[in-house]
Design a protein around this motif. Structure first.
Motif, PDB file in Angstrom:
ATOM      1  N   THR A 262       0.909  -1.342   0.085  1.00  0.00           N
ATOM      2  CA  THR A 262       0.023   0.033   0.191  1.00  0.00           C
ATOM      3  C   THR A 262       0.842   1.226  -0.029  1.00  0.00           C
ATOM      4  N   HIS A 263       1.619   1.188   0.977  1.00  0.00           N
ATOM      5  CA  HIS A 263       2.433   2.691   1.307  1.00  0.00           C
ATOM      6  C   HIS A 263       3.554   2.960   0.164  1.00  0.00           C
ATOM      7  N   PHE A 264       4.292   1.932  -0.151  1.00  0.00           N
ATOM      8  CA  PHE A 264       5.565   1.862  -0.891  1.00  0.00           C
ATOM      9  C   PHE A 264       5.020   1.697  -2.571  1.00  0.00           C
ATOM     10  N   TRP A 265       4.738   0.327  -2.672  1.00  0.00           N
ATOM     11  CA  TRP A 265       4.173   0.119  -3.954  1.00  0.00           C
ATOM     12  C   TRP A 265       3.304   0.627  -4.693  1.00  0.00           C
ATOM     13  N   GLY A 266       2.091   0.917  -3.898  1.00  0.00           N
ATOM     14  CA  GLY A 266       1.012   1.394  -4.259  1.00  0.00           C
ATOM     15  C   GLY A 266       1.065   3.090  -4.654  1.00  0.00           C
ATOM     16  N   THR A 267       1.552   3.478  -3.728  1.00  0.00           N
ATOM     17  CA  THR A 267       1.829   5.202  -4.047  1.00  0.00           C
ATOM     18  C   THR A 267       2.899   5.293  -5.053  1.00  0.00           C
ATOM     19  N   LEU A 268       4.091   4.393  -5.027  1.00  0.00           N
ATOM     20  CA  LEU A 268       4.697   4.565  -6.334  1.00  0.00           C
ATOM     21  C   LEU A 268       4.130   4.396  -7.622  1.00  0.00           C
ATOM     22  N   ASP A 269       3.285   3.461  -7.755  1.00  0.00           N
ATOM     23  CA  ASP A 269       2.410   3.212  -8.736  1.00  0.00           C
ATOM     24  C   ASP A 269       1.577   4.440  -9.271  1.00  0.00           C
TER      25      ASP A 269
ATOM     26  N   GLY B  29       7.416   2.142  17.059  1.00  0.00           N
ATOM     27  CA  GLY B  29       6.888   2.092  18.416  1.00  0.00           C
ATOM     28  C   GLY B  29       6.230   0.856  18.525  1.00  0.00           C
ATOM     29  N   PRO B  30       5.602   0.310  19.686  1.00  0.00           N
ATOM     30  CA  PRO B  30       5.253  -0.708  19.795  1.00  0.00           C
ATOM     31  C   PRO B  30       3.886  -0.920  19.169  1.00  0.00           C
ATOM     32  N   GLY B  31       3.888  -2.190  18.392  1.00  0.00           N
ATOM     33  CA  GLY B  31       2.917  -2.520  17.517  1.00  0.00           C
ATOM     34  C   GLY B  31       2.905  -1.732  15.983  1.00  0.00           C
ATOM     35  N   THR B  32       3.872  -0.965  15.724  1.00  0.00           N
ATOM     36  CA  THR B  32       3.996  -0.354  14.463  1.00  0.00           C
ATOM     37  C   THR B  32       4.957  -0.599  13.494  1.00  0.00           C
ATOM     38  N   GLY B  33       5.289  -1.930  13.760  1.00  0.00           N
ATOM     39  CA  GLY B  33       6.566  -2.461  12.839  1.00  0.00           C
ATOM     40  C   GLY B  33       6.381  -2.469  11.651  1.00  0.00           C
ATOM     41  N   ALA B  34       5.246  -3.010  10.946  1.00  0.00           N
ATOM     42  CA  ALA B  34       4.984  -3.114   9.549  1.00  0.00           C
ATOM     43  C   ALA B  34       4.751  -1.565   9.176  1.00  0.00           C
ATOM     44  N   TYR B  35       3.851  -0.828   9.906  1.00  0.00           N
ATOM     45  CA  TYR B  35       3.652   0.305   9.353  1.00  0.00           C
ATOM     46  C   TYR B  35       4.810   1.298   9.453  1.00  0.00           C
ATOM     47  N   SER B  36       5.720   1.311  10.342  1.00  0.00           N
ATOM     48  CA  SER B  36       7.014   2.228  10.393  1.00  0.00           C
ATOM     49  C   SER B  36       7.628   1.723   9.318  1.00  0.00           C
ATOM     50  N   ALA B  37       8.056   0.278   8.965  1.00  0.00           N
ATOM     51  CA  ALA B  37       8.982   0.044   7.736  1.00  0.00           C
ATOM     52  C   ALA B  37       8.422   0.496   6.478  1.00  0.00           C
ATOM     53  N   ALA B  38       7.039   0.374   6.161  1.00  0.00           N
ATOM     54  CA  ALA B  38       6.510   0.584   5.041  1.00  0.00           C
ATOM     55  C   ALA B  38       6.639   2.311   4.942  1.00  0.00           C
ATOM     56  N   LYS B  39       6.360   2.937   5.930  1.00  0.00           N
ATOM     57  CA  LYS B  39       6.446   4.569   6.000  1.00  0.00           C
ATOM     58  C   LYS B  39       7.893   4.906   5.648  1.00  0.00           C
ATOM     59  N   ALA B  40       8.865   4.320   6.316  1.00  0.00           N
ATOM     60  CA  ALA B  40      10.391   4.479   6.174  1.00  0.00           C
ATOM     61  C   ALA B  40      10.687   4.308   4.569  1.00  0.00           C
ATOM     62  N   ALA B  41      10.205   3.289   3.939  1.00  0.00           N
ATOM     63  CA  ALA B  41      10.379   3.168   2.660  1.00  0.00           C
ATOM     64  C   ALA B  41       9.554   4.263   1.807  1.00  0.00           C
ATOM     65  N   GLU B  42       8.470   4.503   2.051  1.00  0.00           N
ATOM     66  CA  GLU B  42       7.769   5.754   1.115  1.00  0.00           C
ATOM     67  C   GLU B  42       8.481   7.024   1.378  1.00  0.00           C
ATOM     68  N   TRP B  43       9.126   7.316   2.643  1.00  0.00           N
ATOM     69  CA  TRP B  43       9.826   8.497   3.015  1.00  0.00           C
ATOM     70  C   TRP B  43      11.017   8.597   2.023  1.00  0.00           C
ATOM     71  N   ASN B  44      11.727   7.539   2.010  1.00  0.00           N
ATOM     72  CA  ASN B  44      13.073   7.779   1.070  1.00  0.00           C
ATOM     73  C   ASN B  44      12.657   7.620  -0.435  1.00  0.00           C
ATOM     74  N   MET B  45      11.395   6.945  -0.909  1.00  0.00           N
ATOM     75  CA  MET B  45      10.948   7.017  -2.024  1.00  0.00           C
ATOM     76  C   MET B  45      10.692   8.439  -2.515  1.00  0.00           C
TER      77      MET B  45
ATOM     78  N   VAL C  37      12.128  10.212  -5.510  1.00  0.00           N
ATOM     79  CA  VAL C  37      11.127  10.706  -6.771  1.00  0.00           C
ATOM     80  C   VAL C  37      11.501  12.086  -6.939  1.00  0.00           C
ATOM     81  N   ARG C  38      11.687  12.768  -5.795  1.00  0.00           N
ATOM     82  CA  ARG C  38      11.870  14.185  -6.174  1.00  0.00           C
ATOM     83  C   ARG C  38      12.771  14.738  -6.908  1.00  0.00           C
ATOM     84  N   LEU C  39      14.135  13.816  -6.660  1.00  0.00           N
ATOM     85  CA  LEU C  39      15.487  14.075  -7.551  1.00  0.00           C
ATOM     86  C   LEU C  39      14.875  13.784  -8.968  1.00  0.00           C
ATOM     87  N   GLU C  40      14.181  12.652  -9.320  1.00  0.00           N
ATOM     88  CA  GLU C  40      14.007  12.100 -10.679  1.00  0.00           C
ATOM     89  C   GLU C  40      13.036  13.016 -11.395  1.00  0.00           C
TER      90      GLU C  40
END
Length: 241
Positions: free
Chosen positions: A102-109, A138-154, A158-161
């Motif tokens: 959702t957060h990385f691949w979907g937004t990138l799409d 944070g507690p209970g945010t593992g999957a969400y945090s990892a996905a948002k970290a990927a989206e942040w650096n994506m 994208v900004r550079l490209e």
């Protein structure tokens, strides 16, 4: 970017921050707003400038169809997201993958499909709604945090490209907003209306990153230091051991 007469598309526009983006864009004089959702019948805006449109981040064909319909877009707001609460180690792997899809691949799409549209219309801008959890877990945010970290650096990549085609790419980072997605969170929450206000003010100033609240500013400031004291503080604040 002056919002007056811009043509925007907002993902996840049926509730929460996405809905507030649509309302703020209308208040600031947008000519048209494509309000998207997985179920467009759930959209209930009483304004002729709002065009309901189906878009599901996990359905590539719906993304392609949306880009083919909304050929006049000059501002893309990537807001749609989920929060499964899945732990990375013990959670259901399908839920962890759904966060990333959702957060990385979907937004990138969505960005990949709309980048040529924005280029054809003079460049425009992209806003990605991120999270303070892009920078910590944070507690209970593992999957969400990892996905948002990927989206942040994506967002940074994208900004550079897209700089060469004149597209401004803005990341918007916040803590908890008072929306359905944080209904079970008992901590402090900001007014969701603050998010589009700060974001669109940032677009007017040409800002590539917008920090919405003090909590997120504190998280960002901690990144240059030893993370141990920060995580001690966070776990104490969130009542975890």
């Amino acid at each position: 970017m002056n919002i007056t007469d811009q043509i925007a598309l907002v993902t996840g526009a049926n509730r929460g921050i996405g809905r507030q983006f649509v309302l703020e864009l209308l208040d600031r004089g947008a000519r048209r707003v494509y309000a998207t959702a997985r179920r467009p019948e759930s959209l209930d805006f009483d304004d002729s400038r709002v065009v309901p449109l189906r878009l599901d981040l996990l359905d590539h064909e719906s993304v392609v169809a949306a880009a083919a319909t909304a050929r006049d877009v000059t501002l893309l707001v990537n807001n749609a997201g989920i929060a499964t609460g899945a732990p990375l180690v013990t959670g259901e792997l399908i839920e962890v993958r759904r966060e990333m899809d959702t957060h990385f691949w979907g937004t990138l799409d969505v960005i990949r499909q709309f980048a040529p549209v924005l280029a054809a219309n003079g460049g425009g801008a992209i806003v990605n709604v991120l999270s303070a959890l892009s920078w910590f877990a944070g507690p209970g945010t593992g999957a969400y945090s990892a996905a948002k970290a990927a989206e942040w650096n994506m967002t940074n990549g994208v900004r550079l490209e897209l700089a060469a085609q004149g597209t401004l790419v803005q990341g918007v980072l916040l803590g908890a907003a008072d929306t359905d997605i944080t209904a079970d969170y008992d901590g402090p929450k900001i007014d969701p209306r603050d998010v589009p206000r700060r974001s669109l003010d940032g677009l007017a100033a040409g800002s590539i990153e917008v920090i919405v609240d003090d909590w997120t500013a504190m998280v960002k400031a901690s990144l240059a230091d030893d993370p141990a004291p920060f995580y001690t503080r966070v776990t104490e604040m969130l009542g975890a051991s």
